[in-house]
Design a protein around this motif. Structure first.
Motif, PDB file in Angstrom:
ATOM      1  N   SER A 162       2.228   1.752  -3.481  1.00 49.64           N
ATOM      2  CA  SER A 162       1.167   2.205  -4.373  1.00 49.64           C
ATOM      3  C   SER A 162       0.857   3.684  -4.151  1.00 49.64           C
ATOM      4  O   SER A 162       0.660   4.445  -5.110  1.00 49.64           O
ATOM      5  CB  SER A 162      -0.094   1.358  -4.148  1.00 49.64           C
ATOM      6  OG  SER A 162      -1.166   1.836  -4.933  1.00 49.64           O
ATOM      7  N   HIS A 163       0.823   4.086  -2.889  1.00 46.48           N
ATOM      8  CA  HIS A 163       0.518   5.488  -2.589  1.00 46.48           C
ATOM      9  C   HIS A 163       1.614   6.407  -3.117  1.00 46.48           C
ATOM     10  O   HIS A 163       1.316   7.439  -3.746  1.00 46.48           O
ATOM     11  CB  HIS A 163       0.361   5.676  -1.081  1.00 46.48           C
ATOM     12  CG  HIS A 163       0.131   7.110  -0.676  1.00 46.48           C
ATOM     13  ND1 HIS A 163      -1.016   7.793  -0.987  1.00 46.48           N
ATOM     14  CD2 HIS A 163       0.938   7.985  -0.002  1.00 46.48           C
ATOM     15  CE1 HIS A 163      -0.938   9.032  -0.514  1.00 46.48           C
ATOM     16  NE2 HIS A 163       0.243   9.167   0.071  1.00 46.48           N
ATOM     17  N   SER A 173       3.689   5.902  -5.542  1.00 48.30           N
ATOM     18  CA  SER A 173       3.692   5.918  -7.011  1.00 48.30           C
ATOM     19  C   SER A 173       2.573   6.789  -7.576  1.00 48.30           C
ATOM     20  O   SER A 173       2.629   7.209  -8.726  1.00 48.30           O
ATOM     21  CB  SER A 173       3.569   4.497  -7.562  1.00 48.30           C
ATOM     22  OG  SER A 173       2.315   3.925  -7.225  1.00 48.30           O
ATOM     23  N   SER A 174       1.549   7.072  -6.764  1.00 47.47           N
ATOM     24  CA  SER A 174       0.438   7.904  -7.226  1.00 47.47           C
ATOM     25  C   SER A 174       0.740   9.399  -7.114  1.00 47.47           C
ATOM     26  O   SER A 174      -0.002  10.222  -7.652  1.00 47.47           O
ATOM     27  CB  SER A 174      -0.831   7.590  -6.422  1.00 47.47           C
ATOM     28  OG  SER A 174      -0.721   8.069  -5.079  1.00 47.47           O
ATOM     29  N   LEU A 175       1.824   9.745  -6.426  1.00 47.20           N
ATOM     30  CA  LEU A 175       2.175  11.150  -6.236  1.00 47.20           C
ATOM     31  C   LEU A 175       2.901  11.686  -7.466  1.00 47.20           C
ATOM     32  O   LEU A 175       3.407  10.938  -8.293  1.00 47.20           O
ATOM     33  CB  LEU A 175       3.062  11.299  -4.995  1.00 47.20           C
ATOM     34  CG  LEU A 175       2.463  10.794  -3.678  1.00 47.20           C
ATOM     35  CD1 LEU A 175       3.485  10.922  -2.554  1.00 47.20           C
ATOM     36  CD2 LEU A 175       1.189  11.559  -3.333  1.00 47.20           C
ATOM     37  N   ASP A 176       2.972  13.003  -7.563  1.00 45.17           N
ATOM     38  CA  ASP A 176       3.643  13.629  -8.700  1.00 45.17           C
ATOM     39  C   ASP A 176       5.137  13.349  -8.659  1.00 45.17           C
ATOM     40  O   ASP A 176       5.794  13.527  -7.613  1.00 45.17           O
ATOM     41  CB  ASP A 176       3.415  15.139  -8.684  1.00 45.17           C
ATOM     42  CG  ASP A 176       1.955  15.499  -8.966  1.00 45.17           C
ATOM     43  OD1 ASP A 176       1.270  14.667  -9.593  1.00 45.17           O
ATOM     44  OD2 ASP A 176       1.523  16.585  -8.550  1.00 45.17           O
ATOM     45  N   SER A 177       5.687  12.926  -9.798  1.00 43.04           N
ATOM     46  CA  SER A 177       7.114  12.678  -9.900  1.00 43.04           C
ATOM     47  C   SER A 177       7.871  13.994  -9.744  1.00 43.04           C
ATOM     48  O   SER A 177       7.455  15.036 -10.252  1.00 43.04           O
ATOM     49  CB  SER A 177       7.440  12.049 -11.254  1.00 43.04           C
ATOM     50  OG  SER A 177       8.840  11.891 -11.410  1.00 43.04           O
ATOM     51  N   ARG A 218       0.836  -1.209   0.000  1.00 43.40           N
ATOM     52  CA  ARG A 218       0.000   0.000   0.000  1.00 43.40           C
ATOM     53  C   ARG A 218       0.870   1.259   0.000  1.00 43.40           C
ATOM     54  O   ARG A 218       0.546   2.243  -0.678  1.00 43.40           O
ATOM     55  CB  ARG A 218      -0.919  -0.008   1.212  1.00 43.40           C
ATOM     56  CG  ARG A 218      -2.031  -1.055   1.170  1.00 43.40           C
ATOM     57  CD  ARG A 218      -3.200  -0.582   0.318  1.00 43.40           C
ATOM     58  NE  ARG A 218      -3.707   0.710   0.787  1.00 43.40           N
ATOM     59  CZ  ARG A 218      -4.537   0.874   1.816  1.00 43.40           C
ATOM     60  NH1 ARG A 218      -4.957  -0.191   2.509  1.00 43.40           N
ATOM     61  NH2 ARG A 218      -4.956   2.072   2.153  1.00 43.40           N
ATOM     62  N   CYS A 227       8.807  13.248  -1.076  1.00 45.47           N
ATOM     63  CA  CYS A 227       7.624  12.520  -0.603  1.00 45.47           C
ATOM     64  C   CYS A 227       7.865  11.696   0.666  1.00 45.47           C
ATOM     65  O   CYS A 227       6.963  10.978   1.091  1.00 45.47           O
ATOM     66  CB  CYS A 227       7.096  11.604  -1.711  1.00 45.47           C
ATOM     67  SG  CYS A 227       8.267  10.337  -2.270  1.00 45.47           S
ATOM     68  N   TRP A 276       1.454   9.158   5.897  1.00 48.89           N
ATOM     69  CA  TRP A 276       0.601   8.066   5.436  1.00 48.89           C
ATOM     70  C   TRP A 276       0.708   6.870   6.379  1.00 48.89           C
ATOM     71  O   TRP A 276      -0.307   6.246   6.712  1.00 48.89           O
ATOM     72  CB  TRP A 276       0.992   7.652   4.018  1.00 48.89           C
ATOM     73  CG  TRP A 276       0.009   6.717   3.386  1.00 48.89           C
ATOM     74  CD1 TRP A 276      -1.029   7.036   2.569  1.00 48.89           C
ATOM     75  CD2 TRP A 276      -0.042   5.288   3.558  1.00 48.89           C
ATOM     76  NE1 TRP A 276      -1.732   5.910   2.204  1.00 48.89           N
ATOM     77  CE2 TRP A 276      -1.155   4.817   2.802  1.00 48.89           C
ATOM     78  CE3 TRP A 276       0.724   4.368   4.255  1.00 48.89           C
ATOM     79  CZ2 TRP A 276      -1.491   3.471   2.728  1.00 48.89           C
ATOM     80  CZ3 TRP A 276       0.377   3.020   4.206  1.00 48.89           C
ATOM     81  CH2 TRP A 276      -0.713   2.578   3.449  1.00 48.89           C
TER      82      TRP A 276
END
Length: 291
Positions: free
Chosen positions: A107-108, A110-114, A104, A118, A125
């Protein structure tokens, strides 16, 4: 490219300063003493060799019970342009819940802006989302039954070092592999190569143990994961943890400066269905002599 690496390392140091202000208490933020200075030296002279990848551990208290969760962080030189390697662990989590939690997290992230820092986001999180995994583990019998039904995952790590000579270091490597029920090998000399395979948390623990506190010239070059409904032992390429030594190539005049015969090493890899790893480790395609 060097300018881009420099910019990324500068951002990494800014994030470390931020995290130190968030976790000022002793034991909350663990970082090797030379980690930041080595990056600062590189930033002053970017023509030199790259510093070791920045890595640290953050100890978090989760929930009202303040359950201890560790977030281990390894930053590639190009982070935040590329994703960080994050691994959360807690003695309060069973193996399957820990694997689910880390899936999880990945996955979280990888969903953020490159390109955005983070790690702070990952910390928040973990604080906000770990509690359900902990609550699911309160009924130990339920967790045990879930673990029986879960598929097994073999984790294999390929680790490269500039050299492996010291007897106390080799002892640490072999003792850790035995304790964690890992198979694979340790190639002594220059270069040094380690392969470990077993359960993911065991491989991650091995990696954490051997690289701390002061092994600078070491990196995990490649990771393989294979899932099975049977035993992971059926997927192992090695039956034990081998002490791998080949005839030294050449005479360099220094007792400890001997290079391993990489042709023999390539042959060994091919015998274990791993010939493709040679290029990953050394950046060149392995070719065997016709002689």
């Amino acid at each position: 490219m060097a300018g881009t690496v420099k910019e990324c390392l500068e951002l990494q140091l800014l994030e470390v300063e931020m995290l130190l202000s968030m976790f000022p208490k002793r034991g909350e933020f663990s970082l090797d003493a030379d980690a930041v200075p080595s990056i600062q030296r590189y930033l002053r002279n970017a023509d030199g060799a790259l510093p070791p990848q920045l890595e640290y551990c953050i100890a978090l208290d989760v929930g009202e019970a303040k359950v201890k969760v560790e977030l281990q962080v390894l930053l590639p030189h190009m982070y935040p342009q590329v994703a960080p390697q994050l691994f959360a662990r807690s003695d309060a989590l069973h193996r399957q819940q820990q694997l689910q939690l880390n899936t999880r997290i990945t996955s979280h992230i990888s969903s953020l802006d490159s390109g955005d820092l983070c790690v702070c986001e990952a910390v928040q999180w973990v604080k906000d989302n770990t509690l359900p995994f902990l609550e699911n583990c309160e009924a130990s019998s339920e967790c045990a039954s879930k673990e029986v039904r879960a598929k097994e995952m073999l984790h294999r790590m390929w680790i490269y070092s500039h050299h492996i000579y010291r007897q106390e270091l080799r002892k640490k490597i072999f003792d850790s592999a035995k304790k964690l029920n890992l198979t694979g090998f340790c190639l002594t000399g220059k270069p040094g190569v380690i392969c470990v395979e077993g359960l993911q948390e065991s491989c991650e623990e091995f990696w954490r143990v051997i690289r701390y506190p002061n092994w600078k010239h070491i990196s995990c070059k490649h990771v393989e994961n294979m899932e099975t409904e049977g035993s992971i032992d059926n997927l192992r390429l090695f039956h034990s943890f081998e002490d791998l030594q080949f005839q030294a190539h050449g005479d360099y005049g220094l007792r400890n400066d001997y290079h391993m015969d990489l042709g023999q090493f390539l042959e060994f890899l091919k015998q274990h269905q791993s010939g493709h790893i040679f290029q990953i480790l050394f950046g060149v395609e392995g070719k065997l002599s016709d002689n």
